[in-house]
Design a protein around this motif. Structure first.
Motif, mmCIF file in Angstrom:
data_model
loop_
_atom_site.group_PDB
_atom_site.id
_atom_site.type_symbol
_atom_site.label_atom_id
_atom_site.label_comp_id
_atom_site.label_asym_id
_atom_site.label_seq_id
_atom_site.Cartn_x
_atom_site.Cartn_y
_atom_site.Cartn_z
ATOM 1 N N LEU A 1 33.972 20.567 109.549
ATOM 2 C CA LEU A 1 34.565 21.838 109.532
ATOM 3 C C LEU A 1 33.891 22.807 110.476
ATOM 4 O O LEU A 1 34.373 23.511 110.851
ATOM 5 C CB LEU A 1 34.491 22.119 107.949
ATOM 6 C CG LEU A 1 35.603 21.535 107.079
ATOM 7 C CD1 LEU A 1 34.785 21.821 105.634
ATOM 8 C CD2 LEU A 1 36.757 21.626 107.192
ATOM 9 N N ARG A 2 32.498 22.606 110.457
ATOM 10 C CA ARG A 2 31.918 23.705 111.419
ATOM 11 C C ARG A 2 32.151 23.128 112.746
ATOM 12 O O ARG A 2 32.458 24.378 113.786
ATOM 13 C CB ARG A 2 30.353 23.289 111.259
ATOM 14 C CG ARG A 2 29.558 24.153 110.348
ATOM 15 C CD ARG A 2 28.061 24.092 110.583
ATOM 16 N NE ARG A 2 27.429 23.952 109.117
ATOM 17 C CZ ARG A 2 27.068 22.949 108.401
ATOM 18 N NH1 ARG A 2 27.427 21.617 109.340
ATOM 19 N NH2 ARG A 2 26.792 22.843 107.309
ATOM 20 N N ARG A 3 32.317 22.115 113.177
ATOM 21 C CA ARG A 3 32.795 21.706 114.596
ATOM 22 C C ARG A 3 34.216 22.607 114.846
ATOM 23 O O ARG A 3 34.180 23.094 116.128
ATOM 24 C CB ARG A 3 32.980 20.474 114.899
ATOM 25 C CG ARG A 3 31.598 19.509 115.118
ATOM 26 C CD ARG A 3 31.915 18.130 115.238
ATOM 27 N NE ARG A 3 30.676 17.655 115.181
ATOM 28 C CZ ARG A 3 29.903 17.131 116.167
ATOM 29 N NH1 ARG A 3 30.491 17.607 117.569
ATOM 30 N NH2 ARG A 3 28.680 16.599 116.078
ATOM 31 N N LEU A 4 35.048 22.438 114.094
ATOM 32 C CA LEU A 4 36.399 23.134 114.268
ATOM 33 C C LEU A 4 36.338 24.570 114.594
ATOM 34 O O LEU A 4 36.808 25.226 115.365
ATOM 35 C CB LEU A 4 37.532 22.753 113.520
ATOM 36 C CG LEU A 4 38.962 23.114 113.695
ATOM 37 C CD1 LEU A 4 39.285 22.392 114.986
ATOM 38 C CD2 LEU A 4 39.713 23.031 112.452
ATOM 39 N N LEU A 5 35.431 25.156 113.414
ATOM 40 C CA LEU A 5 35.397 26.687 113.416
ATOM 41 C C LEU A 5 34.572 26.997 114.665
ATOM 42 O O LEU A 5 34.634 28.315 114.994
ATOM 43 C CB LEU A 5 34.750 27.004 112.250
ATOM 44 C CG LEU A 5 35.557 26.897 110.828
ATOM 45 C CD1 LEU A 5 34.681 27.064 109.579
ATOM 46 C CD2 LEU A 5 36.832 27.775 110.817
ATOM 47 N N ASP B 1 34.091 23.516 119.195
ATOM 48 C CA ASP B 1 33.447 22.538 119.735
ATOM 49 C C ASP B 1 34.468 21.978 120.609
ATOM 50 O O ASP B 1 35.541 21.557 120.011
ATOM 51 C CB ASP B 1 32.795 21.765 118.769
ATOM 52 C CG ASP B 1 32.184 20.514 119.157
ATOM 53 O OD1 ASP B 1 32.317 20.085 120.345
ATOM 54 O OD2 ASP B 1 31.030 20.124 118.609
ATOM 55 N N PRO B 2 34.397 21.481 122.034
ATOM 56 C CA PRO B 2 35.210 20.897 122.645
ATOM 57 C C PRO B 2 35.317 19.334 122.332
ATOM 58 O O PRO B 2 36.697 18.979 122.511
ATOM 59 C CB PRO B 2 34.368 20.572 124.274
ATOM 60 C CG PRO B 2 33.074 21.383 124.027
ATOM 61 C CD PRO B 2 32.885 21.787 122.872
ATOM 62 N N GLU B 3 34.496 18.762 121.269
ATOM 63 C CA GLU B 3 34.972 17.540 120.777
ATOM 64 C C GLU B 3 35.584 17.656 119.374
ATOM 65 O O GLU B 3 35.826 16.566 118.824
ATOM 66 C CB GLU B 3 33.568 16.883 120.525
ATOM 67 C CG GLU B 3 32.806 16.440 121.867
ATOM 68 C CD GLU B 3 33.724 15.330 122.763
ATOM 69 O OE1 GLU B 3 33.849 14.306 121.925
ATOM 70 O OE2 GLU B 3 33.739 15.525 123.815
ATOM 71 N N ALA B 4 35.799 18.816 119.117
ATOM 72 C CA ALA B 4 36.415 19.116 117.596
ATOM 73 C C ALA B 4 37.596 18.296 117.474
ATOM 74 O O ALA B 4 37.732 17.759 116.254
ATOM 75 C CB ALA B 4 36.431 20.472 117.532
ATOM 76 N N ASP B 5 38.563 18.149 118.332
ATOM 77 C CA ASP B 5 39.811 17.596 118.001
ATOM 78 C C ASP B 5 39.481 15.981 117.695
ATOM 79 O O ASP B 5 40.206 15.549 116.751
ATOM 80 C CB ASP B 5 40.536 17.314 119.395
ATOM 81 C CG ASP B 5 41.204 18.924 119.663
ATOM 82 O OD1 ASP B 5 41.356 19.622 118.604
ATOM 83 O OD2 ASP B 5 41.926 19.136 120.807
ATOM 84 N N ARG B 6 38.545 15.391 118.248
ATOM 85 C CA ARG B 6 38.343 13.860 118.042
ATOM 86 C C ARG B 6 37.850 13.856 116.837
ATOM 87 O O ARG B 6 38.368 12.892 115.992
ATOM 88 C CB ARG B 6 37.237 13.276 119.197
ATOM 89 C CG ARG B 6 37.024 11.877 118.882
ATOM 90 C CD ARG B 6 36.103 11.440 120.060
ATOM 91 N NE ARG B 6 34.940 11.985 119.865
ATOM 92 C CZ ARG B 6 33.716 11.565 119.102
ATOM 93 N NH1 ARG B 6 33.884 10.590 118.443
ATOM 94 N NH2 ARG B 6 32.750 12.438 119.487
ATOM 95 N N TYR B 7 36.850 14.487 116.310
ATOM 96 C CA TYR B 7 36.325 14.642 114.917
ATOM 97 C C TYR B 7 37.426 14.963 113.824
ATOM 98 O O TYR B 7 37.322 14.612 112.834
ATOM 99 C CB TYR B 7 35.118 15.598 114.562
ATOM 100 C CG TYR B 7 33.940 15.063 115.603
ATOM 101 C CD1 TYR B 7 33.012 14.089 115.001
ATOM 102 C CD2 TYR B 7 33.410 15.537 116.854
ATOM 103 C CE1 TYR B 7 31.924 13.690 115.518
ATOM 104 C CE2 TYR B 7 32.362 14.988 117.503
ATOM 105 C CZ TYR B 7 31.663 14.252 116.819
ATOM 106 O OH TYR B 7 30.481 13.549 117.610
#
Length: 93
Positions: free
Chosen positions: A20-24, A27-33
């Motif tokens: 959730l933190r990555r998407l918020l 983060d450029p890798e957020a889509d993968r996570y």
């Protein structure tokens, strides 16, 4: 994508909060996570409820979606704190 016969994944509150933190944080890798996070059911019912609610948020995230994800992150962080205190209690005994 999880198949109907696949077992739910064993995930920690920390993992859920991190996704959730990555998407918020954009983060450029957020889509993968995010794809992995939303497509694999979680064995823990509390964490699975967070995952299911997050899955309903439309991407790209708008203001309402951001508010929803922030609320879900707060729930996940509460579970992180709870798991840390429980682990500490286990070590004391």
């Amino acid at each position: 994508i999880a198949m109907p016969f696949d077992r739910p994944a064993k995930r920690t509150p920390h993992y859920v909060a991190d996704c959730l933190r990555r998407l918020l944080s954009d983060d450029p890798e957020a889509d993968r996570y995010w794809d992995e996070f939303t497509s694999v059911p979680i064995a823990n019912p509390e964490l699975e409820a967070i995952r299911e609610a997050a899955e309903l948020v439309q991407l790209p995230v708008d203001e309402a979606g951001r508010a929803k994800l922030e609320a879900l992150l707060a729930r996940a962080e509460t579970l992180v704190i709870s798991s840390l205190s429980t682990a500490g209690e286990t070590r004391v005994h």
